[in-house]
Design a protein around this motif. Structure first.
Motif, PDB file in Angstrom:
ATOM      1  N   ILE A 169       0.877  -1.169   0.000  1.00 17.49           N
ATOM      2  CA  ILE A 169       0.000   0.000   0.000  1.00 17.49           C
ATOM      3  C   ILE A 169       0.917   1.223   0.000  1.00 17.49           C
ATOM      4  O   ILE A 169       1.736   1.390   0.900  1.00 17.49           O
ATOM      5  CB  ILE A 169      -0.947  -0.005   1.206  1.00 17.49           C
ATOM      6  CG1 ILE A 169      -1.820  -1.264   1.180  1.00 17.49           C
ATOM      7  CG2 ILE A 169      -1.806   1.259   1.204  1.00 17.49           C
ATOM      8  CD1 ILE A 169      -2.725  -1.421   2.388  1.00 17.49           C
ATOM      9  N   LEU A 170       0.769   2.057  -1.023  1.00 20.47           N
ATOM     10  CA  LEU A 170       1.754   3.100  -1.303  1.00 20.47           C
ATOM     11  C   LEU A 170       1.575   4.348  -0.447  1.00 20.47           C
ATOM     12  O   LEU A 170       0.467   4.728  -0.085  1.00 20.47           O
ATOM     13  CB  LEU A 170       1.699   3.477  -2.780  1.00 20.47           C
ATOM     14  CG  LEU A 170       1.885   2.308  -3.759  1.00 20.47           C
ATOM     15  CD1 LEU A 170       1.880   2.819  -5.191  1.00 20.47           C
ATOM     16  CD2 LEU A 170       3.144   1.519  -3.459  1.00 20.47           C
ATOM     17  N   ASN A 171       2.721   4.992  -0.171  1.00 17.25           N
ATOM     18  CA  ASN A 171       2.693   6.276   0.535  1.00 17.25           C
ATOM     19  C   ASN A 171       2.736   7.415  -0.485  1.00 17.25           C
ATOM     20  O   ASN A 171       2.918   7.195  -1.670  1.00 17.25           O
ATOM     21  CB  ASN A 171       3.820   6.365   1.585  1.00 17.25           C
ATOM     22  CG  ASN A 171       5.191   6.599   1.000  1.00 17.25           C
ATOM     23  OD1 ASN A 171       5.382   7.436   0.114  1.00 17.25           O
ATOM     24  ND2 ASN A 171       6.182   5.869   1.490  1.00 17.25           N
ATOM     25  N   LYS A 172       2.569   8.639   0.008  1.00 16.88           N
ATOM     26  CA  LYS A 172       2.443   9.819  -0.862  1.00 16.88           C
ATOM     27  C   LYS A 172       3.656  10.056  -1.755  1.00 16.88           C
ATOM     28  O   LYS A 172       3.553  10.760  -2.760  1.00 16.88           O
ATOM     29  CB  LYS A 172       2.170  11.059  -0.026  1.00 16.88           C
ATOM     30  CG  LYS A 172       3.311  11.456   0.895  1.00 16.88           C
ATOM     31  CD  LYS A 172       2.957  12.704   1.695  1.00 16.88           C
ATOM     32  CE  LYS A 172       4.023  13.067   2.678  1.00 16.88           C
ATOM     33  NZ  LYS A 172       5.265  13.493   2.086  1.00 16.88           N
ATOM     34  N   ASP A 173       4.796   9.456  -1.432  1.00 16.93           N
ATOM     35  CA  ASP A 173       6.012   9.637  -2.234  1.00 16.93           C
ATOM     36  C   ASP A 173       6.165   8.587  -3.328  1.00 16.93           C
ATOM     37  O   ASP A 173       7.173   8.568  -4.029  1.00 16.93           O
ATOM     38  CB  ASP A 173       7.243   9.613  -1.324  1.00 16.93           C
ATOM     39  CG  ASP A 173       7.232  10.763  -0.331  1.00 16.93           C
ATOM     40  OD1 ASP A 173       6.798  11.870  -0.695  1.00 16.93           O
ATOM     41  OD2 ASP A 173       7.659  10.542   0.830  1.00 16.93           O
ATOM     42  N   HIS A 174       5.200   7.707  -3.490  1.00 15.91           N
ATOM     43  CA  HIS A 174       5.310   6.590  -4.435  1.00 15.91           C
ATOM     44  C   HIS A 174       4.536   6.790  -5.731  1.00 15.91           C
ATOM     45  O   HIS A 174       4.180   5.821  -6.401  1.00 15.91           O
ATOM     46  CB  HIS A 174       4.832   5.295  -3.760  1.00 15.91           C
ATOM     47  CG  HIS A 174       5.769   4.757  -2.750  1.00 15.91           C
ATOM     48  ND1 HIS A 174       5.341   4.240  -1.557  1.00 15.91           N
ATOM     49  CD2 HIS A 174       7.118   4.661  -2.742  1.00 15.91           C
ATOM     50  CE1 HIS A 174       6.380   3.833  -0.849  1.00 15.91           C
ATOM     51  NE2 HIS A 174       7.477   4.091  -1.548  1.00 15.91           N
ATOM     52  N   GLN A 175       4.330   8.027  -6.124  1.00 15.00           N
ATOM     53  CA  GLN A 175       3.591   8.269  -7.363  1.00 15.00           C
ATOM     54  C   GLN A 175       4.299   7.647  -8.571  1.00 15.00           C
ATOM     55  O   GLN A 175       3.644   7.054  -9.437  1.00 15.00           O
ATOM     56  CB  GLN A 175       3.392   9.770  -7.581  1.00 15.00           C
ATOM     57  CG  GLN A 175       2.471  10.069  -8.743  1.00 15.00           C
ATOM     58  CD  GLN A 175       2.057  11.524  -8.797  1.00 15.00           C
ATOM     59  OE1 GLN A 175       2.325  12.299  -7.896  1.00 15.00           O
ATOM     60  NE2 GLN A 175       1.369  11.891  -9.860  1.00 15.00           N
ATOM     61  N   ASP A 176       5.620   7.747  -8.626  1.00 19.16           N
ATOM     62  CA  ASP A 176       6.362   7.161  -9.755  1.00 19.16           C
ATOM     63  C   ASP A 176       6.185   5.650  -9.816  1.00 19.16           C
ATOM     64  O   ASP A 176       6.026   5.075 -10.898  1.00 19.16           O
ATOM     65  CB  ASP A 176       7.855   7.503  -9.666  1.00 19.16           C
ATOM     66  CG  ASP A 176       8.141   8.967  -9.961  1.00 19.16           C
ATOM     67  OD1 ASP A 176       7.269   9.659 -10.522  1.00 19.16           O
ATOM     68  OD2 ASP A 176       9.248   9.422  -9.610  1.00 19.16           O
ATOM     69  N   GLU A 177       6.202   4.993  -8.664  1.00 18.96           N
ATOM     70  CA  GLU A 177       6.034   3.543  -8.635  1.00 18.96           C
ATOM     71  C   GLU A 177       4.611   3.156  -9.047  1.00 18.96           C
ATOM     72  O   GLU A 177       4.403   2.172  -9.757  1.00 18.96           O
ATOM     73  CB  GLU A 177       6.368   2.972  -7.253  1.00 18.96           C
ATOM     74  CG  GLU A 177       7.844   2.952  -6.935  1.00 18.96           C
ATOM     75  CD  GLU A 177       8.467   4.330  -6.701  1.00 18.96           C
ATOM     76  OE1 GLU A 177       7.743   5.244  -6.230  1.00 18.96           O
ATOM     77  OE2 GLU A 177       9.662   4.488  -6.987  1.00 18.96           O
ATOM     78  N   ALA A 178       3.636   3.948  -8.610  1.00 26.04           N
ATOM     79  CA  ALA A 178       2.246   3.685  -9.003  1.00 26.04           C
ATOM     80  C   ALA A 178       2.100   3.756 -10.521  1.00 26.04           C
ATOM     81  O   ALA A 178       1.477   2.885 -11.136  1.00 26.04           O
ATOM     82  CB  ALA A 178       1.310   4.679  -8.329  1.00 26.04           C
TER      83      ALA A 178
END
Length: 158
Positions: free
Chosen positions: A73-82
């Motif tokens: 479950i991604l955190n706010k800094d993981h937009q690139d990974e999403a």
């Protein structure tokens, strides 16, 4: 009210803000991964949750074969990974933010939650499969979540 069509339904569903997660599994086609927003708790006794994946995706096939998968479950800094794991093609696992558990399961580094999961049951829901799963292990981190809203990834709670 009007009779819903695909465009109206898609827009209506985009009004529900949700978290963003990455599912990874290794099947006969190798390691696969996908970004998802269709994820929900189902039961506390027993511990169960659901994940929905498109049945045409390689990640669906890998989870179906392996019967186990990783969920980040991604955190706010993981937009690139999403965005990376949302693509159908490309080397998703070369990102420096992909890390491996001892058993080789891939997770997104510093995710809010990293969960080893076991498939319990599969249901068909139109173009998607609904995977009912149970957690085998959980690692938690305290951070702000990455959210999906109105077709965009990147909203936060702040």
């Amino acid at each position: 009210m009007t009779t819903p069509n695909e465009q109206d339904f898609r827009y209506a569903m985009s009004q529900f803000a949700t978290g963003v997660a990455v599912v990874t599994a290794k099947g006969s086609e190798g390691e696969q991964g996908a970004t998802i927003s269709a994820f929900s708790s189902v039961s506390l006794d027993p511990l169960l949750f659901l994940v929905c994946l498109n049945r045409s995706s390689s990640t669906y096939r890998a989870v179906s074969e392996a019967k186990r998968f990783g969920l980040s479950i991604l955190n706010k800094d993981h937009q690139d990974e999403a965005l990376l794991f949302a693509k159908r093609e490309g080397d998703k696992f070369s990102s420096p933010n992909v890390e491996r558990a001892e058993d080789g399961t891939a997770f997104i580094r510093d995710a809010l939650v990293q969960m080893h999961c076991e498939l319990v049951e599969t249901f068909q829901g139109g173009s998607h499969a609904i995977f009912m799963a149970k957690p085998l292990s959980i690692k938690l981190n305290e951070q702000d979540p990455l959210l999906y809203f109105q077709g965009k990834i990147g909203f936060t709670c702040q």
